[in-house]
Design an enzyme around this catalytic site. Sequence first.
Site, PDB file in Angstrom:
ATOM      1  N   GLU A  69      -0.257   3.562   3.994  1.00  0.00           N
ATOM      2  CA  GLU A  69      -1.263   3.906   2.977  1.00  0.00           C
ATOM      3  C   GLU A  69      -0.989   5.266   2.335  1.00  0.00           C
ATOM      4  O   GLU A  69      -1.839   6.160   2.338  1.00  0.00           O
ATOM      5  CB  GLU A  69      -2.669   3.853   3.593  1.00  0.00           C
ATOM      6  CG  GLU A  69      -3.027   2.453   4.078  1.00  0.00           C
ATOM      7  CD  GLU A  69      -4.469   2.312   4.579  1.00  0.00           C
ATOM      8  OE1 GLU A  69      -5.122   3.343   4.828  1.00  0.00           O
ATOM      9  OE2 GLU A  69      -4.931   1.169   4.729  1.00  0.00           O
ATOM     10  N   GLU A  86      -2.912  -5.826   5.562  1.00  0.00           N
ATOM     11  CA  GLU A  86      -4.074  -5.692   6.444  1.00  0.00           C
ATOM     12  C   GLU A  86      -5.212  -6.449   5.766  1.00  0.00           C
ATOM     13  O   GLU A  86      -5.643  -6.078   4.680  1.00  0.00           O
ATOM     14  CB  GLU A  86      -4.483  -4.220   6.622  1.00  0.00           C
ATOM     15  CG  GLU A  86      -3.441  -3.378   7.311  1.00  0.00           C
ATOM     16  CD  GLU A  86      -3.899  -1.931   7.551  1.00  0.00           C
ATOM     17  OE1 GLU A  86      -5.105  -1.637   7.413  1.00  0.00           O
ATOM     18  OE2 GLU A  86      -3.026  -1.100   7.870  1.00  0.00           O
TER      19      GLU A  86
END
Length: 652
Positions: free
Chosen positions: A142, A291
């Site tokens: 991320e 995810e």
Amino acid sequence: MILGVDYYPEHWDEARWPVDAQLMQEAGISVVRLAEFAWSKLEPREGDYQFAWLDRALGVLGERAIQAVLGTPTAAPPAWLIEKHPQVLPVDEWRRPLGFGARLHRCLANPTFRHYSRAITAAMAQHYAAHPSVLGWQTDNELTGNRCYCDVCAARFREWLERKYGSLDALNRAWGTPFWSQEYTAWTQVPLPWQTTCGPMAHNPSLLLDYRRFASDITVEFQHEQVEILREHCPEHFVTHNFMGLHDAINYYDLARDLDFVSWDNYPGGSAALPHDVMRGIQGENFWVMEEKCGHAGWNTMGPIPRPGQVRAWAWQAVGHGADAVVFFRWRSCRSGTEQFWQGILNHDAVPGRRYREIAQLGREFRQFAPDLEGTSPENDVALLYSYDQIWALQIQPQVPGFSLGLWLERYHQALHRLGVGADVVSTEADLSPYKLVIAPPLYLLDDALAARLDRYVAEGGHLVASARTGVKDGNNCAREETLPGPLARTLGIAVEDYDAIGQGGTNVVALADGARFKVSLWCDLLRLEGAKQVARYMRDFYEGVPAISVHNHGKGRAWYVGTVPEERFFRHFLRGIVEGLRLRMVPDLPKGVEVAARQGDRGRILVVTNLTPHKQVVHLQDACEDLFARAIVTEAIELHPFGVRLLRTTR
Ligand SMILES: [Zn+2]
């Protein structure tokens, strides 16, 4: 179609691993992502690489035919590194360094941190290059713009500016530094946008925009170093990164340039349709969800648990928008650390329950329909334009509180969505020729080149919708001199004579020729028609009767201008007229919370119909379709259970 899960074997006793692997295999899971936070396990002391545990985990998973994506673990530097080199800690805008204790405690520009990042990446890449279970890599985790305010970043920012502008004269001209006597006579005088240097005042908007671009570039450069190493040692492996949907502190187009495909982390609050489309548009290709939410999210407090069927509906929604893999976060709720209450497929007790059974059902469905979905991808007639520069410039100066690129994008996208019209969200740099309709949220920064491309697109037969606050600034974030909408005035056939920033509390009403009336707020452009026709006029205030929305026939195409911010239902009304006029594919009158996404292949289009509500819903079809779940032809109305899903094949 790949079903996967994010797995942290290092959190559990090794004796449990074979049980986990067996349960995964039985659920149809064929890929795990591993190790993206495991730096202290992989390198417990400097240079002491410990891969044996990960080798054993891969072995246990491999026996169940489960392959792996490995993360480079650089989002969580270990304590020994920080103790030895505290200068790698990032510094905030008040010039306070972050400490050790969570994650992301590193400045991505710091050369010492870069050294350790390259070293662990190279060690992992060399060790796993030939491992039969490793499919590919995820860089870091991320990533976001490196908005760090340390001395290294200050020096790098000045170098970046020198490369961009060439001379201080050029920078002074571009930024308009005579204002407040800000002319620079040495590069070392240029500050980072420290809060400590501007106090209650604000920095120059041109500096602020360049700083955001610079911070994004530093992260792209950081990732590039890892990608180069991975490519060198592991030419057979893919390299991806887990993006964050609508997150906007980094230029994702730049970050994706080094990658084989985009993947992203989806934790739906409202509908995930828009972020899925933004993610697909980054490379214009199918993507992975790295995810996917499978339980409630929670660090110290928890949210509602997904309802029966909801996880499956989210997964199919992702597939409809172009996901070729759905990897759930995470396998099992962990027993320690900050994310103890972030729910996995299994709870802390590891007893397979409702969510496990639902994901196993998905595993069977993915296997069953993989041949139908193979080689298909979304293909749309409509494009929405997207740009990080535009987002940033409007964050720096939002015009009025509440005005943002995101607000416009959501209203346009949601209206299309309710009309059953698929949309691509593409960069302002993208080739627009495949699209019948291009919708541009505010092109607040508008340079002549982009204006010329849009003008040509319309002149050659395209259809463009432009929005208020278009053409206000140049690429340096300084106001343009022409009457608005600046270089698009001829294309749009209007002049913005004046504007009224009425804000969130202010309202007006616009009336359309068909009698429809809509409330507007935030912003009112007062238009003078110069070739365009009026679509809507204001009903109140001293500009009652003045045009607010216009349409212009330009060359072989048409261009609309929406000079105010109407309420949501306006957008459905307005775009329906355009979409019907252009005879674009649509599934109108969808119930709220039901969506249709389409993937095009050689054997027709597959419509993925998802009911994202806890109620039964009915969808009226326009054509006969083959229901792939039922293996039957359906012709009119189809009923969807709460969080129900249908796959329909149509030849149209
Ligand atoms: Zn820094």
